[in-house]
Design a protein around this motif. Sequence first.
Motif, PDB file in Angstrom:
ATOM      1  N   ILE C 223       0.882  -1.218  -0.066  1.00 52.06           N
ATOM      2  CA  ILE C 223       0.121  -0.189  -0.114  1.00 52.06           C
ATOM      3  C   ILE C 223       0.849   1.276   0.080  1.00 52.06           C
ATOM      4  CG2 ILE C 223      -1.693   1.383   1.285  1.00 52.06           C
ATOM      5  CD1 ILE C 223      -2.866  -1.187   2.136  1.00 52.06           C
ATOM      6  N   LYS C 224       1.994   1.222   0.926  1.00 46.81           N
ATOM      7  CA  LYS C 224       2.677   2.303   1.055  1.00 46.81           C
ATOM      8  C   LYS C 224       3.556   2.453  -0.157  1.00 46.81           C
ATOM      9  CE  LYS C 224       3.742   4.002   5.804  1.00 46.81           C
ATOM     10  NZ  LYS C 224       4.592   4.269   6.721  1.00 46.81           N
ATOM     11  N   GLU C 225       3.604   3.891  -0.686  1.00 47.89           N
ATOM     12  CA  GLU C 225       4.549   4.051  -1.614  1.00 47.89           C
ATOM     13  C   GLU C 225       4.465   3.315  -2.950  1.00 47.89           C
ATOM     14  OE1 GLU C 225       6.634   6.601  -1.566  1.00 47.89           O
ATOM     15  OE2 GLU C 225       6.279   7.438   0.515  1.00 47.89           O
ATOM     16  N   SER C 226       3.239   3.006  -3.323  1.00 46.22           N
ATOM     17  CA  SER C 226       3.148   2.010  -4.389  1.00 46.22           C
ATOM     18  C   SER C 226       2.106   2.778  -5.347  1.00 46.22           C
ATOM     19  CB  SER C 226       2.079   0.775  -3.800  1.00 46.22           C
ATOM     20  OG  SER C 226       3.108   0.081  -3.214  1.00 46.22           O
ATOM     21  N   PRO C 227       2.580   3.566  -6.306  1.00 42.64           N
ATOM     22  CA  PRO C 227       2.033   4.240  -7.213  1.00 42.64           C
ATOM     23  C   PRO C 227       1.629   3.280  -8.300  1.00 42.64           C
ATOM     24  CG  PRO C 227       4.041   5.067  -7.214  1.00 42.64           C
ATOM     25  CD  PRO C 227       3.884   4.137  -6.213  1.00 42.64           C
ATOM     26  N   VAL C 228       0.643   4.009  -9.393  1.00 46.02           N
ATOM     27  CA  VAL C 228       0.500   3.198 -10.432  1.00 46.02           C
ATOM     28  C   VAL C 228       0.743   4.069 -11.396  1.00 46.02           C
ATOM     29  CG1 VAL C 228      -0.881   1.136  -9.635  1.00 46.02           C
ATOM     30  CG2 VAL C 228      -1.735   3.308 -10.316  1.00 46.02           C
TER      31      VAL C 228
END
Lengths: 280, 289, 282
Positions: C223-228
Amino acid sequence: MKILPSLLALLVVTPTLFAETLKINGSTTVNLPAAEAAEILRVEQKMDIQIDTQGGSSGGISMLGDGLIQIGMASKPVSDDDRAKFPKVKFDEIHVGQDAVAIIVSKDVWDSGVHALTKQQIQEIYESKITNWKDVGAKKSIRIAFFNKEPGRGTWEVFAHWVYGDPKKAPQVSFPEVGGNEETRNKVSSTRGALSQLSSSWADGKKVFALGIKGDDGKVVDPTNENIANKSYPLSRPLFLLTNGEPTGAARTFVDFMLSDRGQELVKKHGYMRLKDLGK
Amino acid sequence: MTRALSWFFSFVALGAVTLLVGVFVWQSLPVWHHEGWHYITGTKWFFRQKEFGTLPMIYGTVIVALIALVLAAPLGFGAAIFTAEYLPRRVRLAVKVLIELLAGVPSVVYGLLGILLLRDWIYNLFEKFEPLSGDTLLTAGVLLAVMILPTIVTLSDDALRGVSSAQRRAARGLGLTHAETVLSIALPQAKRGLGAALLLALGRALGETIAVFLVVGRQDNNLPEHVFSLRAWLDAGQTITSKLGGSETNIAYGDHVHWGAMVGLALLLLIMTGTVTLLGTGFGKRSDA
Amino acid sequence: MRKSLDFLLAAVTAFCALVAVALLVGLVAVIAQRGGPAVNWGFLTEQIRLVGAAGGIFWNLVGTLILLSSALTVCLPLAIGLALVERVWLQREGPRRLLRTLLYTLNGVPGIVFGIFGFVVFVQWCGWGKSWLSGGLVLALMIIPTVAVSLMERLKAVPKKYVEAAAGLGLNRAQIVWAVLLPQAWGGVVTGSLLGLARAAGEVAPIMFTATIFAGATLPKGIKESPVLSLPYHIFILAQDSFDPSVGSKLWGAALVLLALVLFLSVIALPSRLKLHEEANV
């Protein structure tokens, strides 16, 4: 409809394969070679690298300061204010190339005979004291349509630093603002009497034209590679990768790649000066 | 169980909405402290000098939305009258479906078309008024007009169809022509619904970000001497949304007053669109009853 | 005189309708014409290369789908809960109207406002940074009204006699909800979801500060720091920053794919909406 939630669940539980994701953000100018370097490293070293360009150089500096990224990209030096804002962060500036900020104009201005300006003239244009190209040597009357680079862009800071000595001393002005390099080039090329600041590598001499800078002695210095390298063109700027302290791990690999011959070729490919060209 | 779950989820949703409003009020407090009412009445925004006056942006937002409405309303009403009053039911549905489909075209796509085509058209079309560039309030307004056109057409069409056909038949029986029936029976009866269509379209225009961002020019502090100066429409400007979508949002976080000023803009926008939407739905509701 | 007025009104309004349709069809035609040449199988299945000048939009497409599916997953229970509360559990008209009004108002909240909200709450307070989940939650909040209102309309249209019959069989309210109301009105959930997703798919403003970056993200690993990556943000960035002329055709190609995705979602929502139209007009 039922497929979606299960797909989602799958994504969430996908195990962490690579613990270290390298995050990079900042200047759109540095982004070009950096993004390509990232593509190569992703393939060759199986590295996980994420690149974004939010907020330009200032975005890179503040996100590095907030610890959101490991490498910032900046087309201006980190200012004392930035350092004061993030006292715990040891900004390490790694010089990877050099670029010049060109003062660019649209074709009609170029054709009307304006090929160079003095610093004084540029300042007066910036302060709206000069609003017509005729006043700076154009053969006919054309109003000046100034597009200012938006706040936070390295290009603007370099420009303001040159004209006023310190960006903070730049007067309060309001012009239409442009952000990205292509946006700038596109708007200048399609507007009569247009003027803006742009990375010189984007000034192609077909759609937009880079003005020379006329010195006190009347000598005109164009933003050519030679003039940038020997520092006679005043609006040049270093391109930096920024890290918090000495880079380690994935960040180290990335920085080393940018400094290697292959990385430097990418810098050259996108129109900037390699360190070698600067005599470093 | 079902009941408890329904309520639980509803409260989560309502809680999120409350949090949303709360966040904007709370986070913008520093700027109200710093500027007071001057935040709304001030005409200068220079963040480096910690000066935050939003009036030129409020002006830009309102003018751009009004231009859009003025251009789209006649066209939209005309089109709705045609679909509702003249077309056979099957064809009407087909046209309506087509227009509603196009209401879904993403705003970034409109923005792209704006950069590519509209900017240059406006720039060349109004050449004799000497706009400095193709990025003008008018450009943004015209682009928005196209974007809200489907909303106006489809809601107005609904409003006109809501007028009972018995009244129409009675009017025709009294010897009124088709046009007279439309103008003297259908339109007055549907006026609340038509008003609602305008208000809801206005709400969309006020809040549109990306398309406006790409063509409005983003020039701060551009406030004409006369509020209704038409010439000013051909200058670049800044709207609340184009400011929020720009680079300052990234720079501001961490600086309480500057960030407060940015969040305050979102709060102003929320109040503006909220008011318009509430008025619009209120309008529409009573016409049904 | 009266005859000519008749003709005039018909002519003028027909012209308006023609202009409206032509404008909108023309717009799609321009996108299709410019983007068409760039779109092929490789464009959809390859990742971006050379800063958008080569390769395709695979991960942008995947990112958009991730955002949409997470938005839908979060939105569905909330929207269904709200609709049931409004139609089934609230007995008095006053609170019902209040809830409806709230939903309409939420529907009018601009995307950028959701974006700033998500930035404050998820990116900063929760410390997620840019994350697919921030984007999904923000988009979920945005499309709740569409889904809830669509379901409410269908629930309203369920014939009274079904409910009465079920009550006659001794079913309690909760059982009626599961056995009669939801199955009968499920089309409303589907339609509302599709329309909501169509809207969410094209928005940049809510996700630009919360969920998406320009390059390098693939499948999120937490979740953390997981851009798409996403399609609309890709177009937005390249529209301002494209070095190579060959980015141009890729850019239009991406716009065409996004447009196709949005129109596809709206089109599969059509049959059930048309049915509603027909019923309403009987």
